[in-house]
Design an enzyme around this catalytic site. Structure first.
Site, PDB file in Angstrom:
ATOM      1  N   LYS A 265       0.832  -1.200   0.000  1.00  0.00           N
ATOM      2  CA  LYS A 265       0.000   0.000   0.000  1.00  0.00           C
ATOM      3  C   LYS A 265       0.874   1.260   0.000  1.00  0.00           C
ATOM      4  O   LYS A 265       0.537   2.256  -0.627  1.00  0.00           O
ATOM      5  CB  LYS A 265      -0.896  -0.024   1.237  1.00  0.00           C
ATOM      6  CG  LYS A 265      -2.127   0.803   1.068  1.00  0.00           C
ATOM      7  CD  LYS A 265      -3.123   0.514   2.168  1.00  0.00           C
ATOM      8  CE  LYS A 265      -4.177   1.582   2.189  1.00  0.00           C
ATOM      9  NZ  LYS A 265      -5.017   1.488   3.366  1.00  0.00           N
TER      10      LYS A 265
HETATM   11  C1  F1P Z   1       1.343   5.399  -4.574  1.00  0.00           C
HETATM   12  C2  F1P Z   1       1.276   3.979  -5.113  1.00  0.00           C
HETATM   13  C3  F1P Z   1      -0.134   3.588  -5.496  1.00  0.00           C
HETATM   14  C4  F1P Z   1      -0.190   2.166  -5.992  1.00  0.00           C
HETATM   15  C5  F1P Z   1       0.485   1.166  -5.029  1.00  0.00           C
HETATM   16  C6  F1P Z   1       1.784   1.683  -4.523  1.00  0.00           C
HETATM   17  O1  F1P Z   1       0.772   5.517  -3.335  1.00  0.00           O
HETATM   18  O2  F1P Z   1       2.115   3.913  -6.242  1.00  0.00           O
HETATM   19  O3  F1P Z   1      -0.627   4.412  -6.506  1.00  0.00           O
HETATM   20  O4  F1P Z   1      -1.525   1.771  -6.190  1.00  0.00           O
HETATM   21  O5  F1P Z   1      -0.353   0.908  -3.957  1.00  0.00           O
HETATM   22  O6  F1P Z   1       1.727   3.071  -4.140  1.00  0.00           O
HETATM   23  P1  F1P Z   1       0.450   6.916  -2.664  1.00  0.00           P
HETATM   24  O7  F1P Z   1       1.720   7.728  -2.681  1.00  0.00           O
HETATM   25  O8  F1P Z   1      -0.616   7.559  -3.496  1.00  0.00           O
HETATM   26  O9  F1P Z   1       0.002   6.581  -1.288  1.00  0.00           O
END
Ligand code: F1P
Length: 323
Positions: free
Chosen positions: A319
């Site tokens: 995440k």
């Molecule tokens: C950015 C991100 C997500 C992607 C994955 C890894 O996260 O690249 O877009 O779905 O979960 O991380 P964030 O900076 O928007 O929290």
């Protein structure tokens, strides 16, 4: 699955987006020249926001955070007045690093009180927390909230959030149709096409397929696909065309792919002779991402389920990406 619940929360997300906009609008007037940055989905969102800025008379450029940190000399960054740093979590290492590269004001666009929101001069916090690894309704809500702020800052009337929320509710009624499509046609690759503001939506659709369904997908600017890329489309392919203001080239493109044996799904206000068709209301072009995003998210979700994947926590993904 959390992912499905979160996609279904899009109409509520639009109302949360409006609340966030109303909280910040007295404090912040956006300048004309803005640099946008983010990672993954948040980077595709940065491309959407840069395009919306340009379409409304400002100057926007979007870079993935890592490019901004390590290779910015290759890009035309012309003295921006503001960096808009986008991150759902507000904790991604690269986005925090990217905020330090230029000594100008920063606005953080995020779902939480986070390191990002504290580090930024201004914070647009859209209360759309998500349990899923992948971004869904938060993406759409972030886009809408910031679009409202752009319009207000540039002397244009903000959109009616209640109405936009209702539009997304209508769009979500197509869930059964999308599930049936995925059940009936077991495509082995998918190409998403969009032009202008719908090109980053196509890119986000490609990423959603890869993240949720661990499935091969491509995205191109609409007619650019004819220049070589189309060779991969055959009778195992689904081509998804995101279209605002359809004209005869779109119909010709549908036929061209059908001639290769591919099946086409058109998402537009008008039917274009495709096998699958999802009608969306005629809206301001800058609202097209809002009404098309839930559809491509549902498509990726049902493809994931069909393939026996868990879209909430896909293999190899986290995440929050830290190092
Ligand atoms: C950015 C991100 C997500 C992607 C994955 C890894 O996260 O690249 O877009 O779905 O979960 O991380 P964030 O900076 O928007 O929290």
């Amino acid at each position: 699955h959390a992912t499905l619940k979160e996609i279904r929360k899009t109409p509520e997300g639009i109302l949360k987006a409006q609340e966030a906009f109303e909280r910040i609008k007295e404090e912040v007037t956006l300048p004309r020249n803005i640099l946008y940055t983010g990672c993954g989905s948040s980077h595709f969102l940065s491309q959407l926001l840069a395009m919306a800025t340009n379409a409304l008379g400002g100057k926007g450029i979007a870079l993935p955070c890592s490019e901004l940190v390590y290779s910015r000399n290759y890009y035309a960054i012309n003295s921006p007045e503001l960096i808009v740093a986008i991150s759902r979590s507000g904790e991604t290492t690269e986005v925090l690093k990217a905020m330090d590269v230029l000594n100008i004001k920063k606005l953080g666009l995020t779902a939480y009180e986070s390191t990002l929101s504290k580090k930024a001069d201004y914070a647009l916090i859209v209360d759309t927390p998500e349990d899923s690894v992948v971004m869904t309704h938060s993406f759409t809500a972030f886009y809408f909230s910031y679009l409202q702020l752009l319009r207000e800052s540039y002397g244009l009337q903000a959109f009616n959030a209640e109405e936009v929320s209702r539009l997304t509710r209508d769009v979500l009624k197509n869930e059964g149709y999308i599930r049936e499509l995925v059940d009936e046609f077991e495509f082995s690759n998918v190409i998403f096409l969009g032009s202008g503001i719908l090109y980053p939506v196509a890119l986000e659709a490609m990423l959603k397929m890869k993240e949720m369904a661990i499935f091969w997908s491509e995205a191109y600017p609409m007619f650019e696909v004819r220049h070589g890329f189309k060779s991969i489309a055959d009778d195992n392919s689904l081509v998804v065309m995101l279209v605002s203001d359809p004209f005869e080239w779109h119909e010709k493109l549908v036929q061209e792919f059908q001639g290769q044996g591919a099946k086409v799904m058109v998402i537009s206000e008008k039917e274009l002779g495709s096998e699958y068709y999802l009608q969306v209301a005629k809206v301001d072009e800058l609202l097209m991402p809002v009404v098309t995003l839930p559809i491509i998210q549902l498509l990726a979700y049902y493809k994931a389920v069909k393939r026996g994947m868990n879209p909430d926590s896909p293999r190899f993904l986290e995440k929050v990406v830290r190092w």
